[in-house]
Design a protein around this motif. Structure first.
Motif, PDB file in Angstrom:
ATOM      1  N   ALA A  41     -12.689   0.214  18.899  1.00 57.58           N
ATOM      2  CA  ALA A  41     -12.072  -0.969  18.297  1.00 57.58           C
ATOM      3  C   ALA A  41     -11.321  -0.669  17.006  1.00 57.58           C
ATOM      4  CB  ALA A  41     -13.147  -2.020  18.032  1.00 57.58           C
ATOM      5  N   VAL A  42     -11.702   0.390  16.316  1.00 58.64           N
ATOM      6  CA  VAL A  42     -11.142   0.647  14.992  1.00 58.64           C
ATOM      7  C   VAL A  42      -9.624   0.868  15.034  1.00 58.64           C
ATOM      8  CG1 VAL A  42     -11.519   3.157  14.922  1.00 58.64           C
ATOM      9  CG2 VAL A  42     -11.634   1.828  12.823  1.00 58.64           C
ATOM     10  N   ALA A  43      -9.104   1.381  16.111  1.00 60.60           N
ATOM     11  CA  ALA A  43      -7.660   1.607  16.211  1.00 60.60           C
ATOM     12  C   ALA A  43      -6.875   0.301  16.202  1.00 60.60           C
ATOM     13  CB  ALA A  43      -7.328   2.405  17.470  1.00 60.60           C
ATOM     14  N   ASP A  44      -7.502  -0.799  16.587  1.00 61.72           N
ATOM     15  CA  ASP A  44      -6.827  -2.091  16.645  1.00 61.72           C
ATOM     16  C   ASP A  44      -6.649  -2.737  15.278  1.00 61.72           C
ATOM     17  OD1 ASP A  44      -6.709  -1.815  19.402  1.00 61.72           O
ATOM     18  OD2 ASP A  44      -8.561  -2.947  19.725  1.00 61.72           O
ATOM     19  N   ILE A  45      -7.270  -2.188  14.254  1.00 55.38           N
ATOM     20  CA  ILE A  45      -7.177  -2.768  12.909  1.00 55.38           C
ATOM     21  C   ILE A  45      -5.786  -2.571  12.315  1.00 55.38           C
ATOM     22  CG2 ILE A  45      -8.060  -2.557  10.545  1.00 55.38           C
ATOM     23  CD1 ILE A  45     -10.800  -1.929  11.832  1.00 55.38           C
ATOM     24  N   SER A  46      -5.152  -1.465  12.615  1.00 60.96           N
ATOM     25  CA  SER A  46      -3.821  -1.163  12.103  1.00 60.96           C
ATOM     26  C   SER A  46      -2.845  -2.263  12.522  1.00 60.96           C
ATOM     27  CB  SER A  46      -3.359   0.188  12.652  1.00 60.96           C
ATOM     28  OG  SER A  46      -2.089   0.507  12.162  1.00 60.96           O
ATOM     29  N   PRO A  47      -1.941  -2.684  11.681  1.00 58.77           N
ATOM     30  CA  PRO A  47      -1.485  -2.079  10.421  1.00 58.77           C
ATOM     31  C   PRO A  47      -2.236  -2.532   9.174  1.00 58.77           C
ATOM     32  CG  PRO A  47      -0.033  -3.874  10.962  1.00 58.77           C
ATOM     33  CD  PRO A  47      -1.066  -3.790  12.073  1.00 58.77           C
ATOM     34  N   THR A  48      -3.305  -3.280   9.310  1.00 59.94           N
ATOM     35  CA  THR A  48      -4.107  -3.652   8.144  1.00 59.94           C
ATOM     36  C   THR A  48      -4.762  -2.398   7.579  1.00 59.94           C
ATOM     37  OG1 THR A  48      -4.556  -5.828   9.096  1.00 59.94           O
ATOM     38  CG2 THR A  48      -6.045  -5.063   7.355  1.00 59.94           C
ATOM     39  N   PRO A  49      -4.669  -2.175   6.264  1.00 59.60           N
ATOM     40  CA  PRO A  49      -5.311  -0.991   5.676  1.00 59.60           C
ATOM     41  C   PRO A  49      -6.816  -1.005   5.914  1.00 59.60           C
ATOM     42  CG  PRO A  49      -3.793  -1.996   4.121  1.00 59.60           C
ATOM     43  CD  PRO A  49      -3.930  -2.955   5.275  1.00 59.60           C
ATOM     44  N   LEU A  50      -7.368   0.162   6.194  1.00 58.49           N
ATOM     45  CA  LEU A  50      -8.793   0.299   6.496  1.00 58.49           C
ATOM     46  C   LEU A  50      -9.437   1.246   5.493  1.00 58.49           C
ATOM     47  CD1 LEU A  50     -11.275  -0.039   8.394  1.00 58.49           C
ATOM     48  CD2 LEU A  50     -10.423   1.973   9.626  1.00 58.49           C
ATOM     49  N   LEU A  51     -10.519   0.785   4.889  1.00 54.00           N
ATOM     50  CA  LEU A  51     -11.335   1.614   4.012  1.00 54.00           C
ATOM     51  C   LEU A  51     -12.711   1.740   4.649  1.00 54.00           C
ATOM     52  CD1 LEU A  51     -12.004   3.122   1.367  1.00 54.00           C
ATOM     53  CD2 LEU A  51     -12.593   0.872   0.382  1.00 54.00           C
ATOM     54  N   ILE A  52     -13.132   2.959   4.895  1.00 53.89           N
ATOM     55  CA  ILE A  52     -14.472   3.232   5.403  1.00 53.89           C
ATOM     56  C   ILE A  52     -15.250   3.856   4.256  1.00 53.89           C
ATOM     57  CG2 ILE A  52     -15.849   4.559   7.050  1.00 53.89           C
ATOM     58  CD1 ILE A  52     -13.322   4.514   8.884  1.00 53.89           C
ATOM     59  N   VAL A  53     -16.329   3.203   3.868  1.00 54.07           N
ATOM     60  CA  VAL A  53     -17.192   3.700   2.802  1.00 54.07           C
ATOM     61  C   VAL A  53     -18.521   4.062   3.447  1.00 54.07           C
ATOM     62  CG1 VAL A  53     -18.298   3.180   0.600  1.00 54.07           C
ATOM     63  CG2 VAL A  53     -16.060   2.164   1.141  1.00 54.07           C
ATOM     64  N   LYS A  74      -6.038   4.275  13.054  1.00 55.10           N
ATOM     65  CA  LYS A  74      -4.630   4.558  12.789  1.00 55.10           C
ATOM     66  C   LYS A  74      -4.364   4.328  11.309  1.00 55.10           C
ATOM     67  CE  LYS A  74      -3.287   2.992  17.391  1.00 55.10           C
ATOM     68  NZ  LYS A  74      -2.631   1.908  18.135  1.00 55.10           N
ATOM     69  N   GLU A  75      -3.257   4.871  10.831  1.00 53.75           N
ATOM     70  CA  GLU A  75      -2.861   4.657   9.435  1.00 53.75           C
ATOM     71  C   GLU A  75      -2.461   3.204   9.236  1.00 53.75           C
ATOM     72  OE1 GLU A  75      -3.125   6.719   7.003  1.00 53.75           O
ATOM     73  OE2 GLU A  75      -3.514   8.573   8.085  1.00 53.75           O
ATOM     74  N   PRO A  76      -2.625   2.682   8.046  1.00 55.08           N
ATOM     75  CA  PRO A  76      -3.195   3.298   6.853  1.00 55.08           C
ATOM     76  C   PRO A  76      -4.723   3.251   6.884  1.00 55.08           C
ATOM     77  CG  PRO A  76      -2.419   1.097   6.337  1.00 55.08           C
ATOM     78  CD  PRO A  76      -2.077   1.342   7.775  1.00 55.08           C
ATOM     79  N   LYS A  77      -5.318   4.350   6.477  1.00 54.58           N
ATOM     80  CA  LYS A  77      -6.774   4.459   6.504  1.00 54.58           C
ATOM     81  C   LYS A  77      -7.234   5.372   5.385  1.00 54.58           C
ATOM     82  CE  LYS A  77      -6.598   8.277   9.783  1.00 54.58           C
ATOM     83  NZ  LYS A  77      -7.027   8.767  11.094  1.00 54.58           N
ATOM     84  N   GLU A 102     -11.044  -2.959  -6.330  1.00 50.98           N
ATOM     85  CA  GLU A 102      -9.783  -2.405  -6.807  1.00 50.98           C
ATOM     86  C   GLU A 102      -8.943  -1.865  -5.658  1.00 50.98           C
ATOM     87  OE1 GLU A 102     -11.193   0.416  -9.695  1.00 50.98           O
ATOM     88  OE2 GLU A 102     -11.570  -1.152 -11.213  1.00 50.98           O
ATOM     89  N   TRP A 103      -9.604  -1.209  -4.697  1.00 46.31           N
ATOM     90  CA  TRP A 103      -8.882  -0.706  -3.518  1.00 46.31           C
ATOM     91  C   TRP A 103      -8.282  -1.851  -2.716  1.00 46.31           C
ATOM     92  CZ3 TRP A 103      -8.823  -1.232   1.701  1.00 46.31           C
ATOM     93  CH2 TRP A 103      -8.148  -0.271   2.436  1.00 46.31           C
ATOM     94  N   VAL A 104      -9.064  -2.913  -2.534  1.00 46.70           N
ATOM     95  CA  VAL A 104      -8.575  -4.066  -1.771  1.00 46.70           C
ATOM     96  C   VAL A 104      -7.345  -4.662  -2.447  1.00 46.70           C
ATOM     97  CG1 VAL A 104      -9.127  -6.445  -1.076  1.00 46.70           C
ATOM     98  CG2 VAL A 104     -10.802  -4.613  -0.702  1.00 46.70           C
ATOM     99  N   VAL A 105      -7.403  -4.848  -3.763  1.00 46.85           N
ATOM    100  CA  VAL A 105      -6.265  -5.412  -4.482  1.00 46.85           C
ATOM    101  C   VAL A 105      -5.044  -4.495  -4.351  1.00 46.85           C
ATOM    102  CG1 VAL A 105      -5.395  -5.993  -6.787  1.00 46.85           C
ATOM    103  CG2 VAL A 105      -7.672  -6.767  -6.075  1.00 46.85           C
ATOM    104  N   ALA A 106      -5.258  -3.199  -4.510  1.00 45.70           N
ATOM    105  CA  ALA A 106      -4.153  -2.236  -4.456  1.00 45.70           C
ATOM    106  C   ALA A 106      -3.553  -2.112  -3.056  1.00 45.70           C
ATOM    107  CB  ALA A 106      -4.628  -0.865  -4.935  1.00 45.70           C
ATOM    108  N   ASN A 107      -4.333  -2.442  -2.009  1.00 41.81           N
ATOM    109  CA  ASN A 107      -3.868  -2.258  -0.638  1.00 41.81           C
ATOM    110  C   ASN A 107      -3.583  -3.567   0.090  1.00 41.81           C
ATOM    111  OD1 ASN A 107      -4.097   0.808   0.156  1.00 41.81           O
ATOM    112  ND2 ASN A 107      -5.781   0.343  -1.224  1.00 41.81           N
TER     113      ASN A 107
END
Length: 108
Positions: A41-53, A74-77, A102-107
């Motif tokens: 499923a993770v590939a379907d998130i693009s083009p929304t930026p994805l951060l995995i912590v 897919k990018e952006p990730k 901060e990452w969410v705001v920047a992306n």
């Protein structure tokens, strides 16, 4: 890795081990419909930026899980491996939450 997790979830002994060892309950009834596996499923998130912590001290999912998700996305990730971080929000420090914000705001 995914097969091992599925074995634990789908078998009574695996669910018992999760309940006793991890203090988490897994419902025995099946899904209808069966959801996609996270690595599918993770590939379907693009083009929304994805951060995995992911923490290197996560007792539920090994680091391979985070890398598998990142590789399938897919990018952006972006992937952050956090030293000493355990599982999910129960292990999040105020500093990590701030960095994620901060990452969410920047992306966005």
């Amino acid at each position: 890795l995914i097969e091992d997790i599925e074995q634990a979830i789908e078998r009574p002994l695996g669910r018992l081990a999760a309940r006793v060892g991890k203090r988490t309950r897994i419902r025995s009834r099946g899904w209808d419909p069966v959801p996609s596996a996270p690595h599918e499923a993770v590939a379907d998130i693009s083009p929304t930026p994805l951060l995995i912590v992911h923490g290197d001290a996560d007792s539920f999912f090994p680091l391979d899980h985070a890398h598998q998700l990142h590789d399938a996305a897919k990018e952006p990730k972006e992937l952050w491996i956090e030293p000493g971080y355990g599982h999910a929000e129960s292990a999040a420090t105020p500093g990590l939450v701030r960095r994620i914000g901060e990452w969410v705001v920047a992306n966005s």
